[in-house]
Motif scaffolding. Structure first.
Motif, PDB file in Angstrom:
ATOM      1  N   VAL A  40     -34.055  18.481  -1.637  1.00 29.62           N
ATOM      2  CA  VAL A  40     -33.775  17.797  -2.902  1.00 29.62           C
ATOM      3  C   VAL A  40     -32.386  17.173  -2.872  1.00 29.62           C
ATOM      4  O   VAL A  40     -32.196  16.015  -3.272  1.00 29.62           O
ATOM      5  CB  VAL A  40     -33.894  18.783  -4.083  1.00 29.62           C
ATOM      6  N   ASN A  41     -31.415  17.918  -2.375  1.00 28.96           N
ATOM      7  CA  ASN A  41     -30.046  17.413  -2.316  1.00 28.96           C
ATOM      8  C   ASN A  41     -29.925  16.230  -1.361  1.00 28.96           C
ATOM      9  O   ASN A  41     -29.188  15.273  -1.633  1.00 28.96           O
ATOM     10  CB  ASN A  41     -29.112  18.545  -1.888  1.00 28.96           C
ATOM     11  N   THR A  42     -30.663  16.278  -0.256  1.00 26.47           N
ATOM     12  CA  THR A  42     -30.657  15.161   0.692  1.00 26.47           C
ATOM     13  C   THR A  42     -31.335  13.940   0.088  1.00 26.47           C
ATOM     14  O   THR A  42     -30.872  12.806   0.263  1.00 26.47           O
ATOM     15  CB  THR A  42     -31.356  15.570   2.002  1.00 26.47           C
ATOM     16  N   LEU A  43     -32.428  14.153  -0.619  1.00 27.82           N
ATOM     17  CA  LEU A  43     -33.092  13.052  -1.327  1.00 27.82           C
ATOM     18  C   LEU A  43     -32.130  12.383  -2.299  1.00 27.82           C
ATOM     19  O   LEU A  43     -32.042  11.147  -2.369  1.00 27.82           O
ATOM     20  CB  LEU A  43     -34.316  13.566  -2.080  1.00 27.82           C
ATOM     21  N   LEU A  79     -28.021  25.579   6.320  1.00 26.86           N
ATOM     22  CA  LEU A  79     -28.201  25.109   4.947  1.00 26.86           C
ATOM     23  C   LEU A  79     -26.950  25.264   4.097  1.00 26.86           C
ATOM     24  O   LEU A  79     -26.940  24.841   2.939  1.00 26.86           O
ATOM     25  CB  LEU A  79     -29.371  25.861   4.290  1.00 26.86           C
ATOM     26  N   ILE A  80     -25.900  25.892   4.642  1.00 26.50           N
ATOM     27  CA  ILE A  80     -24.630  26.021   3.932  1.00 26.50           C
ATOM     28  C   ILE A  80     -23.533  25.398   4.794  1.00 26.50           C
ATOM     29  O   ILE A  80     -23.694  25.270   6.007  1.00 26.50           O
ATOM     30  CB  ILE A  80     -24.294  27.493   3.595  1.00 26.50           C
ATOM     31  N   CYS A  81     -22.415  25.027   4.161  1.00 24.48           N
ATOM     32  CA  CYS A  81     -21.430  24.267   4.944  1.00 24.48           C
ATOM     33  C   CYS A  81     -19.974  24.561   4.597  1.00 24.48           C
ATOM     34  O   CYS A  81     -19.161  23.622   4.523  1.00 24.48           O
ATOM     35  CB  CYS A  81     -21.701  22.774   4.780  1.00 24.48           C
ATOM     36  N   PRO A  82     -19.573  25.822   4.379  1.00 26.16           N
ATOM     37  CA  PRO A  82     -18.156  26.047   4.051  1.00 26.16           C
ATOM     38  C   PRO A  82     -17.198  25.605   5.151  1.00 26.16           C
ATOM     39  O   PRO A  82     -16.168  24.988   4.870  1.00 26.16           O
ATOM     40  CB  PRO A  82     -18.080  27.560   3.809  1.00 26.16           C
ATOM     41  N   ARG A  83     -17.532  25.899   6.415  1.00 22.51           N
ATOM     42  CA  ARG A  83     -16.599  25.528   7.485  1.00 22.51           C
ATOM     43  C   ARG A  83     -16.493  24.012   7.629  1.00 22.51           C
ATOM     44  O   ARG A  83     -15.394  23.479   7.797  1.00 22.51           O
ATOM     45  CB  ARG A  83     -17.025  26.151   8.811  1.00 22.51           C
ATOM     46  N   SER A  84     -17.612  23.316   7.592  1.00 19.45           N
ATOM     47  CA  SER A  84     -17.586  21.858   7.734  1.00 19.45           C
ATOM     48  C   SER A  84     -16.830  21.208   6.579  1.00 19.45           C
ATOM     49  O   SER A  84     -16.081  20.245   6.776  1.00 19.45           O
ATOM     50  CB  SER A  84     -19.011  21.314   7.797  1.00 19.45           C
ATOM     51  N   LEU A  85     -17.020  21.734   5.384  1.00 13.15           N
ATOM     52  CA  LEU A  85     -16.313  21.218   4.222  1.00 13.15           C
ATOM     53  C   LEU A  85     -14.817  21.440   4.370  1.00 13.15           C
ATOM     54  O   LEU A  85     -14.008  20.528   4.121  1.00 13.15           O
ATOM     55  CB  LEU A  85     -16.839  21.896   2.956  1.00 13.15           C
ATOM     56  N   LEU A  91     -33.327  33.426  -4.879  1.00 10.54           N
ATOM     57  CA  LEU A  91     -34.545  33.357  -5.694  1.00 10.54           C
ATOM     58  C   LEU A  91     -35.819  33.441  -4.864  1.00 10.54           C
ATOM     59  O   LEU A  91     -36.769  34.128  -5.249  1.00 10.54           O
ATOM     60  CB  LEU A  91     -34.568  32.044  -6.486  1.00 10.54           C
ATOM     61  N   GLY A  92     -35.847  32.738  -3.737  1.00 14.67           N
ATOM     62  CA  GLY A  92     -37.107  32.623  -3.003  1.00 14.67           C
ATOM     63  C   GLY A  92     -36.993  32.608  -1.498  1.00 14.67           C
ATOM     64  O   GLY A  92     -37.904  32.113  -0.824  1.00 14.67           O
ATOM     65  N   GLY A  93     -35.904  33.105  -0.958  1.00 21.36           N
ATOM     66  CA  GLY A  93     -35.760  33.166   0.483  1.00 21.36           C
ATOM     67  C   GLY A  93     -35.541  31.803   1.126  1.00 21.36           C
ATOM     68  O   GLY A  93     -35.241  30.806   0.451  1.00 21.36           O
ATOM     69  N   LEU A  94     -35.725  31.747   2.433  1.00 23.49           N
ATOM     70  CA  LEU A  94     -35.481  30.509   3.174  1.00 23.49           C
ATOM     71  C   LEU A  94     -36.315  29.320   2.705  1.00 23.49           C
ATOM     72  O   LEU A  94     -35.802  28.197   2.650  1.00 23.49           O
ATOM     73  CB  LEU A  94     -35.712  30.747   4.671  1.00 23.49           C
ATOM     74  N   PRO A  95     -37.605  29.497   2.379  1.00 20.98           N
ATOM     75  CA  PRO A  95     -38.383  28.330   1.950  1.00 20.98           C
ATOM     76  C   PRO A  95     -37.782  27.623   0.738  1.00 20.98           C
ATOM     77  O   PRO A  95     -37.694  26.392   0.705  1.00 20.98           O
ATOM     78  CB  PRO A  95     -39.761  28.918   1.634  1.00 20.98           C
ATOM     79  N   LEU A  96     -37.342  28.385  -0.254  1.00 19.58           N
ATOM     80  CA  LEU A  96     -36.778  27.770  -1.452  1.00 19.58           C
ATOM     81  C   LEU A  96     -35.393  27.185  -1.170  1.00 19.58           C
ATOM     82  O   LEU A  96     -35.042  26.134  -1.728  1.00 19.58           O
ATOM     83  CB  LEU A  96     -36.706  28.789  -2.585  1.00 19.58           C
ATOM     84  N   ALA A  97     -34.618  27.849  -0.314  1.00 18.34           N
ATOM     85  CA  ALA A  97     -33.310  27.293   0.057  1.00 18.34           C
ATOM     86  C   ALA A  97     -33.487  25.963   0.784  1.00 18.34           C
ATOM     87  O   ALA A  97     -32.727  25.014   0.564  1.00 18.34           O
ATOM     88  CB  ALA A  97     -32.551  28.277   0.940  1.00 18.34           C
ATOM     89  N   ALA A  98     -34.489  25.881   1.644  1.00 23.64           N
ATOM     90  CA  ALA A  98     -34.762  24.634   2.366  1.00 23.64           C
ATOM     91  C   ALA A  98     -35.235  23.544   1.416  1.00 23.64           C
ATOM     92  O   ALA A  98     -34.879  22.368   1.577  1.00 23.64           O
ATOM     93  CB  ALA A  98     -35.803  24.881   3.449  1.00 23.64           C
ATOM     94  N   THR A 137     -40.407  17.586  -0.491  1.00 20.65           N
ATOM     95  CA  THR A 137     -40.147  18.975  -0.866  1.00 20.65           C
ATOM     96  C   THR A 137     -41.336  19.875  -0.533  1.00 20.65           C
ATOM     97  O   THR A 137     -41.150  21.010  -0.071  1.00 20.65           O
ATOM     98  CB  THR A 137     -39.803  19.080  -2.359  1.00 20.65           C
ATOM     99  N   ALA A 138     -42.559  19.394  -0.745  1.00 22.54           N
ATOM    100  CA  ALA A 138     -43.747  20.194  -0.432  1.00 22.54           C
ATOM    101  C   ALA A 138     -43.852  20.438   1.067  1.00 22.54           C
ATOM    102  O   ALA A 138     -44.152  21.561   1.520  1.00 22.54           O
ATOM    103  CB  ALA A 138     -45.006  19.493  -0.942  1.00 22.54           C
ATOM    104  N   LEU A 139     -43.608  19.399   1.853  1.00 24.26           N
ATOM    105  CA  LEU A 139     -43.667  19.543   3.305  1.00 24.26           C
ATOM    106  C   LEU A 139     -42.583  20.485   3.811  1.00 24.26           C
ATOM    107  O   LEU A 139     -42.833  21.321   4.689  1.00 24.26           O
ATOM    108  CB  LEU A 139     -43.521  18.165   3.961  1.00 24.26           C
ATOM    109  N   THR A 140     -41.406  20.370   3.246  1.00 18.47           N
ATOM    110  CA  THR A 140     -40.303  21.259   3.635  1.00 18.47           C
ATOM    111  C   THR A 140     -40.654  22.710   3.344  1.00 18.47           C
ATOM    112  O   THR A 140     -40.437  23.599   4.184  1.00 18.47           O
ATOM    113  CB  THR A 140     -39.020  20.875   2.883  1.00 18.47           C
ATOM    114  N   PHE A 141     -41.182  22.959   2.155  1.00 19.42           N
ATOM    115  CA  PHE A 141     -41.560  24.332   1.801  1.00 19.42           C
ATOM    116  C   PHE A 141     -42.632  24.861   2.748  1.00 19.42           C
ATOM    117  O   PHE A 141     -42.533  26.003   3.237  1.00 19.42           O
ATOM    118  CB  PHE A 141     -42.072  24.384   0.359  1.00 19.42           C
TER     119      PHE A 141
END
Length: 314
Positions: free
Chosen positions: A176-179, A94-100, A164-171, A60-64
């Motif tokens: 976290v979800n991938t972990l 980072l979002i997936c409505p079409r794939s879902l 809440l925090g732009g792209l860094p927080l979304a990433a 998560t730190a590296l991603t941010f």
């Protein structure tokens, strides 16, 4: 605001590219490599807890840091409209409505065509349970549950953290979800090793899951589904789910669609029971899948609008 709408439109047009160079795919390979390096058979529970937590914190730190650096570089090198476009494309990953929706409708198509074996195969791509013996009703239940749950994980939560925090927080949320998807199991290997990742995912999804329920109720109202029943089932059944968050979207979808979710599932040949959500007012059919996708897309548009208003300056 522009970035958010670009992201949604990009996803609706292009979907999620199936490539090993997809950011989430690269992230998953990195987590997998770290998992193999740090997992040592025969170690104590304390070692596994610390090692698993260390992987989660490092990832998560590296991603941010990487996403923060990328955003700063974009602002330094591109004109403002270019920054909006590139950030919108990144957010689309980072979002997936079409794939879902595509995965759900692919299963529905096989049911409509009477190809039950292929429907079982395709639903197996998107759920963790055994699918080889599922009948049509159980296939439809599995799809509806997945669409509901992933409305939180794949759409609302990333947009919540973007707001809440732009792209860094979304990433970071996506990391976290991938972990959690790779390590958050309750089996022998990951019982301690993946516990931190699983708990971190629970914490991150706590508020978004409840926002998702509200959005699904609103979507049910706009779609002329049973939004009053959705509210009733949320209040009655959301807490029954084994996850602190999973029940909110599933209960909302069950109530809105007038179906009953939950029940008996087989995992690796072992049967387990999950509490029922909703009442069987309607049969679970291929039409239920279509209605679930419509509900998901409408709720997604609501999430996009809210996120855009929260980040109105970009």
């Amino acid at each position: 605001m522009i970035t958010t709408f670009i992201a949604f439109i990009t996803d609706c047009i292009l979907g999620d590219p199936q490539t090993k160079y997809h950011p989430v795919s690269l992230l998953g390979r990195f987590i997998g490599a770290a998992d193999k390096f740090f997992y040592k058979p025969g170690k104590s529970p304390a070692y596994y807890l610390i090692a698993g937590a260390g992987i989660a914190v490092a990832v998560t730190a590296l991603t941010f840091a990487l996403m923060r650096s990328m955003v700063m570089l974009l602002h330094m090198t591109l004109p403002l409209y270019g920054v909006y476009i590139v950030k919108g494309v990144i957010l689309a990953f980072l979002i997936c409505p079409r794939s879902l929706a595509a995965a759900a409708l692919a299963v529905r198509r096989e049911i409509v065509n009477g190809n039950l074996a292929e429907a079982r195969k395709k639903v197996g791509y998107i759920v963790g349970r055994d699918t080889e013996n599922l009948d049509v009703s159980e296939i439809c239940r599995a799809v509806v549950e997945t669409v509901a749950e992933n409305t939180t994980d794949g759409i609302v939560s990333p947009l919540f953290f973007y707001a809440l925090g732009g792209l860094p927080l979304a990433a970071v949320y996506k990391a976290v979800n991938t972990l959690d998807s790779m390590m958050g199991y309750k089996n022998g290997r990951y019982f301690y090793y993946g516990r931190f990742a699983a708990r971190l995912d629970d914490v991150c999804n706590f508020i978004p899951a409840r926002i998702t329920a509200i959005l699904l109720v609103g979507a049910a109202f706009l779609r002329h589904f049973d939004y009053r029943n959705a509210v009733r089932i949320i209040r009655r059944d959301a807490h029954k789910h084994p996850s602190p968050n999973g029940g909110w979207a599933e209960a909302a979808a069950a109530g809105a669609l007038g179906v009953r979710l939950g029940g008996y599932n087989s995992y690796f040949g072992k049967m387990s029971f999950r509490a029922y959500m909703g009442d069987p007012l309607r049969d679970l059919t291929e039409k239920t899948i279509l209605r679930a996708v419509q509900l998901m897309y409408t709720a997604s548009i609501g999430a996009v609008i809210v996120a855009a208003l929260c980040r109105y300056w970009e």
